[in-house]
Write a protein that holds these residues in place. Structure first.
Motif, PDB file in Angstrom:
ATOM      1  N   GLY A 180       0.898  -1.215  -0.072  1.00 25.82           N
ATOM      2  CA  GLY A 180       0.066   0.024   0.125  1.00 25.82           C
ATOM      3  C   GLY A 180       0.939   1.294  -0.176  1.00 25.82           C
ATOM      4  N   LEU A 181       1.859   1.278   0.852  1.00 29.49           N
ATOM      5  CA  LEU A 181       2.678   2.269   0.853  1.00 29.49           C
ATOM      6  C   LEU A 181       3.405   2.846  -0.405  1.00 29.49           C
ATOM      7  CD1 LEU A 181       4.695   1.742   4.246  1.00 29.49           C
ATOM      8  CD2 LEU A 181       3.298   3.919   3.621  1.00 29.49           C
ATOM      9  N   ALA A 182       3.848   1.355  -1.074  1.00 26.08           N
ATOM     10  CA  ALA A 182       4.569   1.691  -2.452  1.00 26.08           C
ATOM     11  C   ALA A 182       3.738   2.312  -3.573  1.00 26.08           C
ATOM     12  CB  ALA A 182       5.287   0.304  -2.749  1.00 26.08           C
ATOM     13  N   SER A 183       2.447   1.892  -3.458  1.00 29.61           N
ATOM     14  CA  SER A 183       1.482   2.098  -4.321  1.00 29.61           C
ATOM     15  C   SER A 183       0.792   3.489  -4.113  1.00 29.61           C
ATOM     16  CB  SER A 183       0.485   1.286  -4.493  1.00 29.61           C
ATOM     17  OG  SER A 183       0.831  -0.131  -4.568  1.00 29.61           O
ATOM     18  N   GLY A 184       1.240   4.052  -3.396  1.00 25.68           N
ATOM     19  CA  GLY A 184       0.568   5.231  -2.740  1.00 25.68           C
ATOM     20  C   GLY A 184      -0.840   5.489  -2.198  1.00 25.68           C
ATOM     21  N   ARG A 185      -1.306   4.519  -1.588  1.00 25.56           N
ATOM     22  CA  ARG A 185      -2.661   4.314  -1.156  1.00 25.56           C
ATOM     23  C   ARG A 185      -2.579   4.921   0.284  1.00 25.56           C
ATOM     24  NH1 ARG A 185      -1.934  -1.556  -1.858  1.00 25.56           N
ATOM     25  NH2 ARG A 185      -2.418  -2.112  -4.238  1.00 25.56           N
ATOM     26  N   SER A 186      -3.982   5.656   0.443  1.00 28.15           N
ATOM     27  CA  SER A 186      -3.932   6.172   1.994  1.00 28.15           C
ATOM     28  C   SER A 186      -4.387   5.271   2.683  1.00 28.15           C
ATOM     29  CB  SER A 186      -5.331   7.263   1.594  1.00 28.15           C
ATOM     30  OG  SER A 186      -6.360   6.362   1.380  1.00 28.15           O
ATOM     31  N   GLU A 187      -3.923   5.379   4.137  1.00 18.97           N
ATOM     32  CA  GLU A 187      -4.202   4.514   5.237  1.00 18.97           C
ATOM     33  C   GLU A 187      -3.861   3.243   4.955  1.00 18.97           C
ATOM     34  OE1 GLU A 187      -8.106   5.273   6.458  1.00 18.97           O
ATOM     35  OE2 GLU A 187      -7.901   7.226   7.121  1.00 18.97           O
ATOM     36  N   PRO A 188      -2.587   2.936   4.398  1.00 14.98           N
ATOM     37  CA  PRO A 188      -2.077   1.604   4.071  1.00 14.98           C
ATOM     38  C   PRO A 188      -2.171   0.392   5.287  1.00 14.98           C
ATOM     39  CG  PRO A 188      -0.193   2.891   4.328  1.00 14.98           C
ATOM     40  CD  PRO A 188      -1.443   3.867   4.272  1.00 14.98           C
ATOM     41  N   LEU A 189      -1.986   0.788   6.470  1.00 14.48           N
ATOM     42  CA  LEU A 189      -2.134  -0.045   7.522  1.00 14.48           C
ATOM     43  C   LEU A 189      -3.509  -0.432   8.078  1.00 14.48           C
ATOM     44  CD1 LEU A 189      -0.875  -1.593   9.812  1.00 14.48           C
ATOM     45  CD2 LEU A 189      -0.422   0.262  11.178  1.00 14.48           C
ATOM     46  N   SER A 190      -4.204   0.774   7.987  1.00 13.71           N
ATOM     47  CA  SER A 190      -5.725   0.234   8.242  1.00 13.71           C
ATOM     48  C   SER A 190      -6.413  -0.577   7.293  1.00 13.71           C
ATOM     49  CB  SER A 190      -6.526   1.765   8.255  1.00 13.71           C
ATOM     50  OG  SER A 190      -6.225   2.732   9.276  1.00 13.71           O
ATOM     51  N   ARG A 191      -5.940  -0.276   5.895  1.00 15.41           N
ATOM     52  CA  ARG A 191      -6.602  -1.150   4.944  1.00 15.41           C
ATOM     53  C   ARG A 191      -5.823  -2.784   5.162  1.00 15.41           C
ATOM     54  NH1 ARG A 191      -8.141   1.591  -0.034  1.00 15.41           N
ATOM     55  NH2 ARG A 191      -8.288   3.826   0.299  1.00 15.41           N
ATOM     56  N   ALA A 192      -4.593  -2.703   5.426  1.00 15.90           N
ATOM     57  CA  ALA A 192      -4.042  -3.854   5.669  1.00 15.90           C
ATOM     58  C   ALA A 192      -4.737  -4.870   6.790  1.00 15.90           C
ATOM     59  CB  ALA A 192      -2.658  -3.772   6.026  1.00 15.90           C
ATOM     60  N   LEU A 193      -5.147  -4.093   8.003  1.00 13.52           N
ATOM     61  CA  LEU A 193      -5.903  -4.749   9.098  1.00 13.52           C
ATOM     62  C   LEU A 193      -7.110  -5.167   8.675  1.00 13.52           C
ATOM     63  CD1 LEU A 193      -4.574  -2.179  11.918  1.00 13.52           C
ATOM     64  CD2 LEU A 193      -3.930  -4.803  11.563  1.00 13.52           C
ATOM     65  N   ASP A 194      -7.678  -4.292   7.952  1.00 14.30           N
ATOM     66  CA  ASP A 194      -9.205  -4.811   7.352  1.00 14.30           C
ATOM     67  C   ASP A 194      -9.033  -6.084   6.536  1.00 14.30           C
ATOM     68  OD1 ASP A 194     -10.076  -2.358   8.788  1.00 14.30           O
ATOM     69  OD2 ASP A 194     -10.310  -1.394   6.899  1.00 14.30           O
ATOM     70  N   ARG A 195      -8.232  -6.151   5.705  1.00 16.12           N
ATOM     71  CA  ARG A 195      -8.154  -7.322   4.894  1.00 16.12           C
ATOM     72  C   ARG A 195      -7.453  -8.589   5.658  1.00 16.12           C
ATOM     73  NH1 ARG A 195      -7.577 -11.140   2.540  1.00 16.12           N
ATOM     74  NH2 ARG A 195      -7.283 -11.662   0.482  1.00 16.12           N
ATOM     75  N   ALA A 196      -6.496  -8.269   6.462  1.00 13.43           N
ATOM     76  CA  ALA A 196      -5.971  -9.579   6.920  1.00 13.43           C
ATOM     77  C   ALA A 196      -6.552 -10.010   8.275  1.00 13.43           C
ATOM     78  CB  ALA A 196      -4.533  -9.238   7.504  1.00 13.43           C
ATOM     79  N   GLU A 197      -7.543  -9.235   8.799  1.00 11.64           N
ATOM     80  CA  GLU A 197      -8.220  -9.641  10.078  1.00 11.64           C
ATOM     81  C   GLU A 197      -7.565 -10.474  11.154  1.00 11.64           C
ATOM     82  OE1 GLU A 197     -11.761 -11.701   8.416  1.00 11.64           O
ATOM     83  OE2 GLU A 197     -12.571 -10.048   7.939  1.00 11.64           O
ATOM     84  N   PRO A 198      -6.346  -9.718  11.601  1.00 12.45           N
ATOM     85  CA  PRO A 198      -5.598 -10.272  12.493  1.00 12.45           C
ATOM     86  C   PRO A 198      -6.146 -11.002  13.703  1.00 12.45           C
ATOM     87  CG  PRO A 198      -5.078  -8.143  12.464  1.00 12.45           C
ATOM     88  CD  PRO A 198      -6.101  -8.306  11.382  1.00 12.45           C
ATOM     89  N   PRO A 199      -5.649 -11.742  14.603  1.00 13.75           N
ATOM     90  CA  PRO A 199      -6.077 -12.106  15.963  1.00 13.75           C
ATOM     91  C   PRO A 199      -6.033 -10.618  16.973  1.00 13.75           C
ATOM     92  CG  PRO A 199      -3.884 -13.120  15.542  1.00 13.75           C
ATOM     93  CD  PRO A 199      -4.486 -12.411  14.185  1.00 13.75           C
ATOM     94  N   GLU A 200      -6.824 -10.784  17.863  1.00 15.49           N
ATOM     95  CA  GLU A 200      -6.953  -9.713  18.615  1.00 15.49           C
ATOM     96  C   GLU A 200      -5.889  -9.112  19.142  1.00 15.49           C
ATOM     97  OE1 GLU A 200      -9.323  -8.667  22.955  1.00 15.49           O
ATOM     98  OE2 GLU A 200     -10.044 -10.396  21.552  1.00 15.49           O
ATOM     99  N   PRO A 201      -4.866  -9.746  19.443  1.00 20.10           N
ATOM    100  CA  PRO A 201      -3.493  -8.865  20.265  1.00 20.10           C
ATOM    101  C   PRO A 201      -2.995  -8.155  19.221  1.00 20.10           C
ATOM    102  CG  PRO A 201      -3.655 -11.302  20.917  1.00 20.10           C
ATOM    103  CD  PRO A 201      -4.580 -11.265  19.837  1.00 20.10           C
ATOM    104  N   LEU A 202      -2.869  -8.759  17.905  1.00 16.87           N
ATOM    105  CA  LEU A 202      -2.153  -7.741  16.884  1.00 16.87           C
ATOM    106  C   LEU A 202      -3.182  -6.529  16.335  1.00 16.87           C
ATOM    107  CD1 LEU A 202       0.500  -7.874  15.224  1.00 16.87           C
ATOM    108  CD2 LEU A 202      -0.823  -9.337  13.620  1.00 16.87           C
ATOM    109  N   GLU A 203      -4.317  -6.903  16.271  1.00 21.08           N
ATOM    110  CA  GLU A 203      -5.297  -6.058  16.209  1.00 21.08           C
ATOM    111  C   GLU A 203      -5.154  -4.747  17.013  1.00 21.08           C
ATOM    112  OE1 GLU A 203      -8.835  -4.197  13.860  1.00 21.08           O
ATOM    113  OE2 GLU A 203      -7.756  -6.057  13.410  1.00 21.08           O
ATOM    114  N   ASP A 204      -5.381  -5.353  18.355  1.00 24.12           N
ATOM    115  CA  ASP A 204      -5.323  -4.154  19.337  1.00 24.12           C
ATOM    116  C   ASP A 204      -4.044  -3.414  19.527  1.00 24.12           C
ATOM    117  OD1 ASP A 204      -7.924  -5.028  20.249  1.00 24.12           O
ATOM    118  OD2 ASP A 204      -7.432  -6.247  21.630  1.00 24.12           O
ATOM    119  N   ALA A 205      -2.993  -4.053  19.119  1.00 28.77           N
ATOM    120  CA  ALA A 205      -1.541  -3.271  19.128  1.00 28.77           C
ATOM    121  C   ALA A 205      -1.599  -2.408  18.057  1.00 28.77           C
ATOM    122  CB  ALA A 205      -0.534  -4.220  19.098  1.00 28.77           C
TER     123      ALA A 205
END
Length: 302
Positions: A180-205
């Protein structure tokens, strides 16, 4: 992914790794007393190696990148075979879970079984290290525009040695963020979390990092994958320059090489290779190969 950012991901990883290697396991106070502030590639220190020496972070990323380029695709069995050959060469730095899994693969277990069994046998507190996320970045270069392939390959790559869901999802979150960063997308980490749906400890961190809240007061440089990603993504996404991000994170000590490597991949994707200090790149014996691999990775699967 354009060439400068592709090179930035791999070269940034190596710069952070080599900058942090001499002060791995040190405390900030000891670093300050011995070096003042680490801003240059140092010789000796932890592992007693020449300036610019990389560790398992870059060595394993290199083997993943070579497999992707040589095979023209992600082939986890081939990646595992290359990891085993590296393991058998006697590297000076290798994590416990990585060594255990690669030893089992060497002895005949399939790659998808070995990592799972090592995880199942490891107690909480030693079962979710950062040994797979540290090497994952070449996948972000190869599959930057193919999100589903990127997630699947990131998860499978982690499972070779680190099958814990915090590790597998962590690799996916990092690589989606890099793409996302390399492609210039906005909010790349938020988008990554939405897509990956990580377990709660990672999500909360990571949600507070994605939200650009005030700097967390509990950033830590440890071998726990959640701490590593929280710290590396905070510095990588918030620092004003690539150099500032890496200097700040490496001087935390602790798992300085790995937190530095991941931060380096993030700032490389964000700013490109041209933003990395020439004096650091000149110390890396692997710089030319990393540049060539980065360019070749952008054509994998075409």
């Amino acid at each position: 992914m354009d060439g400068d950012r592709a090179e930035g991901v791999l070269l940034g990883l190596a710069c952070g790794d080599a900058l942090g290697r001499p002060v791995e396991f040190e405390t900030p106070a000891r670093i300050l007393a011995q070096y003042g502030e680490v801003t240059e590639m140092l010789a000796n220190g932890t592992w007693n190696k020449p300036a610019g020496t990389v560790t398992d972070d870059t060595e394993m990323a290199l083997r993943l990148a070579r497999s992707l380029v040589d095979r023209g695709a992600f082939d986890p069995a081939d990646v595992a075979e290359r990891f085993v050959a590296w393991y058998e060469s006697g590297p000076f730095d290798i994590g416990n879970m990585t060594a255990s899994a690669l030893g089992r693969i060497r002895d005949g277990e399939p790659w998808h079984v070995a990592g799972q069994r090592v995880w199942e046998a490891s107690p909480e507190g030693s079962n979710a290290g950062n040994g797979s996320v540290m090497r994952a970045a070449p996948l972000a270069v190869a599959f930057a525009s193919r999100e589903s392939e990127l997630v699947d390959a990131s998860v499978a790559s982690s499972k070779i040695t680190h099958a814990d869901p915090r590790c597998t999802a962590g690799c996916a979150v990092l690589n989606l963020t890099l793409a996302g960063l390399a492609s210039g997308r906005s909010e790349p980490l938020s988008r990554a979390l939405d897509r990956a749906e990580p377990p709660e400890p990672l999500e909360d961190a990571l949600r507070p990092v994605a939200a650009a809240a005030a700097a967390p007061d509990d950033l830590r440089s440890t071998g726990y994958v959640v701490d590593t990603l929280r710290t590396a993504l905070w510095y990588g996404l918030r620092a004003g320059t690539a150099e500032n991000a890496l200097v700040d994170v490496v001087n935390m000590g602790g798992d300085a090489d790995t937190v530095g490597a991941i931060t380096g991949a993030v700032v490389g994707a964000r700013f490109g290779a041209d933003a990395l200090p020439d004096r650091w790149l000149a110390e890396l014996d692997t710089a030319d190969e990393l540049r060539a691999l980065a360019r070749d990775l952008t054509t994998v699967g075409e």
